[in-house]
Design a protein around this motif. Structure first.
Motif, PDB file in Angstrom:
ATOM      1  N   HIS A 103       0.896  -1.247   0.126  1.00  0.00           N
ATOM      2  CA  HIS A 103      -0.362   0.562  -0.046  1.00  0.00           C
ATOM      3  C   HIS A 103       0.976   0.962  -0.015  1.00  0.00           C
ATOM      4  N   ASP A 107       5.912   8.319   3.495  1.00  0.00           N
ATOM      5  CA  ASP A 107       4.046   7.048   4.060  1.00  0.00           C
ATOM      6  C   ASP A 107       5.114   6.967   5.422  1.00  0.00           C
ATOM      7  N   PHE A 133       3.979   3.916   8.368  1.00  0.00           N
ATOM      8  CA  PHE A 133       3.234   2.750   8.902  1.00  0.00           C
ATOM      9  C   PHE A 133       3.454   2.763  11.053  1.00  0.00           C
ATOM     10  N   HIS A 167      -0.618   4.210   7.791  1.00  0.00           N
ATOM     11  CA  HIS A 167      -0.707   2.840   7.621  1.00  0.00           C
ATOM     12  C   HIS A 167      -1.557   2.487   8.860  1.00  0.00           C
TER      13      HIS A 167
END
Length: 446
Positions: free
Chosen positions: A324, A410, A412, A438
């Motif tokens: 993703h 991104d 996480f 995420h």
């Protein structure tokens, strides 16, 4: 020994897999709602408006029940794109919608027939149950759904052991069977045409088939193929242990860093317990590893497992993977034992990464030596953040200090719920785009 994965994953997709899967689910539901409505109109209307509304609610309730089964089927294609926790959340809200829809169906039908017959609603319900085939089964199904809905409410769920809640939840399948036989027996739309009959058999066949495939066939087939066994038990600290497993054809197991399994260790005292643990190392085709913190009698027994113990693993599950990715660089934020999927992800993610590991004290930093070695090998930054909960050391200004370009990465995130909620709040304040964040809470439905 820490290894570095050298395979470069494909670049982030232009259309996110999560968007495709979500749109597909919504689209399937919308199309079926339209089809059910068309069949209902074609079957004709009763003279009583209450009965008309009741029958339509019953059809929508049957459709929602089938959709519920699809959400908990644990189909790999959906799970890898949406994630178990989101599917569980949707299952919960669809479940409450189903409860009210079926309750409305029962109320409108009962009052509708009572209005026509001149009986009081209670007497009318008793009369229907005694004289109309399938109605008594429907009443039992509704009672079961009401009980299941009650124990699934937050207040009750927090006070029930998982095993108790899960056992009660299994009665959903009995309710499904009873509701389906009721629909076959008295559903005017079900028998309105051969197309309608074929459609409903198809809906229930797909829903029940999906459950059988995802919950029974795939787990049995994978475990027969891979034959997992414990190969080593390594204490990481006083209350944390790592379990290593080997098996056959593990290079064919479709697992990725960040995912988790439901693990059953087949000993006399543990075979019936299934615990969700993330992989704490990226799968290398030869071994699997989980790392767990002692949180009760079940996990305390892990350190006493014997080498050679057979393992039954359901999974892999979860969308907490590099699949993703939307940006070339990443931030990996771990809290406590939530470091396990983060440590595995660090092996797989490409591009520059910043790892932030939040713990109460330095000695609580499980797998820290591995993280440091891996970060050095991959050219990643590693920050160990320790200290009490207050003041918040992952507040917005602290995150920006550690990662000035966090809005272009991104993120996480994995850790205890209070820490995750606080960090998600910080990310919102920093205007980090939602599609770049995420996380997974590793909750399970059904």
């Amino acid at each position: 020994m820490t290894t570095v994965q050298t395979t470069v994953p494909p670049p982030p997709a232009a259309v996110r897999p999560k968007v495709v899967a979500r749109a597909g689910l919504y689209g399937v539901l919308a199309v079926n709602v339209a089809v059910v409505t068309v069949f209902f109109v074609q079957a004709g209307f009763a003279s009583n408006a209450l009965i008309v509304i009741g029958r339509l609610l019953g059809l929508y309730g049957a459709l929602l029940m089938a959709f519920q089964l699809l959400l908990v089927a644990r189909l790999p294609w959906l799970d890898r794109r949406i994630g178990m926790d989101r599917l569980t959340s949707w299952h919960r809200w669809v479940g409450f919608g189903l409860l009210w829809t079926l309750l409305g169906h029962a109320v409108f039908i009962t009052f509708g027939y009572a209005d026509s017959s001149g009986m009081d609603p209670v007497s009318q319900l008793v009369d229907l149950a005694e004289t109309v085939e399938g109605v008594l089964r429907a009443v039992v199904a509704l009672v079961l759904i009401l009980v299941i809905g009650g124990v699934s409410a937050r207040y009750a769920r927090r006070r029930l052991a998982y095993e108790t809640w899960h056992f009660i939840h299994l009665y959903t399948y009995l309710a499904v069977v009873l509701a389906f036989t009721h629909q076959v027996a008295v559903g005017t739309t079900f028998t309105a045409s051969s197309f309608a009959t074929a459609y409903w058999y198809g809906v229930w066949g797909v829903a029940l088939g999906a459950v059988a495939l995802g919950r029974l066939v795939l787990p049995l087939w994978r475990n027969m193929r891979h034959q997992l066994r414990v190969s080593a038990v390594v204490p990481e600290s006083d209350n944390v242990v790592s379990i290593y497993m080997t098996g056959r054809d593990l290079d064919r197991l479709p697992a990725r860093a960040g995912q988790f399994f439901l693990w059953r260790f087949l000993t006399k005292d543990r075979w019936w317990q299934a615990n969700p643990f993330s992989l704490s190392a990226a799968p290398d085709g030869r071994t699997l590893r989980l790392t767990a913190k002692v949180a009760g009698d079940g996990t305390a027994g892990l350190r006493h497992l014997k080498v050679g113990t057979r393992v039954f693993a359901e999974g892999p599950y979860g969308a907490f993977t590099a699949m993703h990715r939307t940006r070339p660089e990443a931030v990996l934020i771990a809290g406590g034992v939530g470091v396990t999927p983060i440590r595995a992800l660090l092996e797989e993610v490409e591009g520059h990464a910043v790892v932030i590991y939040r713990v109460s004290t330095d000695r609580d930093a499980v797998l820290y030596d591995e993280l440091r070695e891996l970060a050095q090998a991959k050219g990643a930054e590693l920050h160990l953040v320790s200290g009490p909960v207050s003041p918040d050391k992952l507040a917005p200004h602290e995150l920006v200090r550690l990662v000035p370009d966090i809005g272009d990465r991104d993120v996480f995130l994995c850790g205890p719920p209070p820490m995750m909620n606080a960090v998600l709040g910080s990310l919102r304040e920093l205007n980090v785009p939602k599609q770049q964040i995420h996380f997974e809470r590793f909750s399970l439905a059904g």
